[in-house]
Design an enzyme around this catalytic site. Structure first.
Site, PDB file in Angstrom:
ATOM      1  N   GLY A 115      46.424  52.338  45.967  1.00 54.24           N
ATOM      2  CA  GLY A 115      46.294  51.147  45.610  1.00 54.24           C
ATOM      3  C   GLY A 115      47.889  50.313  44.888  1.00 54.24           C
ATOM      4  N   GLN A 139      30.308  40.704  38.062  1.00 53.24           N
ATOM      5  CA  GLN A 139      31.532  40.555  36.262  1.00 53.24           C
ATOM      6  C   GLN A 139      32.614  39.800  37.092  1.00 53.24           C
ATOM      7  OE1 GLN A 139      31.482  44.592  35.567  1.00 53.24           O
ATOM      8  NE2 GLN A 139      33.277  44.078  35.826  1.00 53.24           N
ATOM      9  N   TYR A 190      44.608  40.781  42.682  1.00 52.16           N
ATOM     10  CA  TYR A 190      43.418  42.655  42.710  1.00 52.16           C
ATOM     11  C   TYR A 190      42.672  42.253  43.113  1.00 52.16           C
ATOM     12  CZ  TYR A 190      43.161  47.194  40.722  1.00 52.16           C
ATOM     13  OH  TYR A 190      42.608  48.367  40.621  1.00 52.16           O
ATOM     14  N   GLY A 242      37.130  53.642  37.117  1.00 56.07           N
ATOM     15  CA  GLY A 242      36.848  53.545  35.891  1.00 56.07           C
ATOM     16  C   GLY A 242      38.321  52.868  34.765  1.00 56.07           C
TER      17      GLY A 242
END
Ligand SMILES: NC(=O)c1ccc[n+]([C@@H]2O[C@H](COP(=O)([O-])OP(=O)(O)OC[C@H]3O[C@@H](n4cnc5c(N)ncnc54)[C@H](OP(=O)(O)O)[C@@H]3O)[C@@H](O)[C@H]2O)c1
Length: 140
Positions: free
Chosen positions: A16, A76, A84, A115
């Site tokens: 990523g 959220q 991103y 996380g």
């Protein structure tokens, strides 16, 4: 891939990139940066899935884990890091679409967030170790 590795039973799409500031805005983000982000975060994972799923189908077994992010969760979704965020939301959509497509074939496709992890991307301030970041993909 089949000649070199046989039929893989597990694929973790972990690669990523996060090449923008956390306070970046949609209106100030270049098309090149959107493309750079999507190239790895979405298209990289999509290409890997496209190559691996037919091989997993041959052995009627496969586990695919796409490493996503809390920033890609629709519930959220907010401002900051737009390329991103949207790339990870798209990765989540890819996950659900492919999971539905391969239902009943022995292949499971999931995405997870590690996380905030102490890596080059997460930085020294992150509370989670690399081992903690990886545990869901490895154990789950
Ligand atoms: N760290 C966090 O707090 C956090 C939070 C949420 C989600 N994530 C996600 O967790 C995953 C791992 O991130 P990380 O924290 O380990 O990031 P990292 O420290 O920046 O490492 C990224 C890894 O992806 C590889 N990579 C990037 N682009 C690639 C490409 N085009 N082809 C092949 N490999 C490529 C890099 O390889 P090279 O070193 O060779 O470039 C590197 O090994 C990512 O998907 C990230 O979005 C991380």
């Amino acid at each position: 891939m089949e000649k070199q590795h046989g039929s893989p039973s597990v694929l973790v799409n972990n690669a990523g990139v996060y090449p923008e500031a956390t306070d970046a805005k949609v209106v100030d983000t270049s098309t090149a940066l959107w493309r750079e982000t999507f190239e790895t975060n979405l298209f990289g994972a999509m290409r890997m899935c496209r190559d691996v799923v037919p091989l997993m189908k041959k052995i009627r077994y496969g586990r695919i884990v796409n490493i996503s992010s809390g920033l890609g969760q629709m519930h959220q979704m907010g401002e900051g890091s737009p390329a991103y965020r949207v790339s990870k939301a798209a990765l989540n959509a890819l996950t659900r679409t492919l999971a539905a497509e391969v239902a009943g074939t022995g292949i499971l496709v999931n995405s997870m967030s590690p996380g905030w992890v102490k890596t080059d991307m997460g930085g020294e301030e992150a509370p989670r170790s690399v081992e903690e970041g990886a545990d869901t993909a490895v154990v789950g």
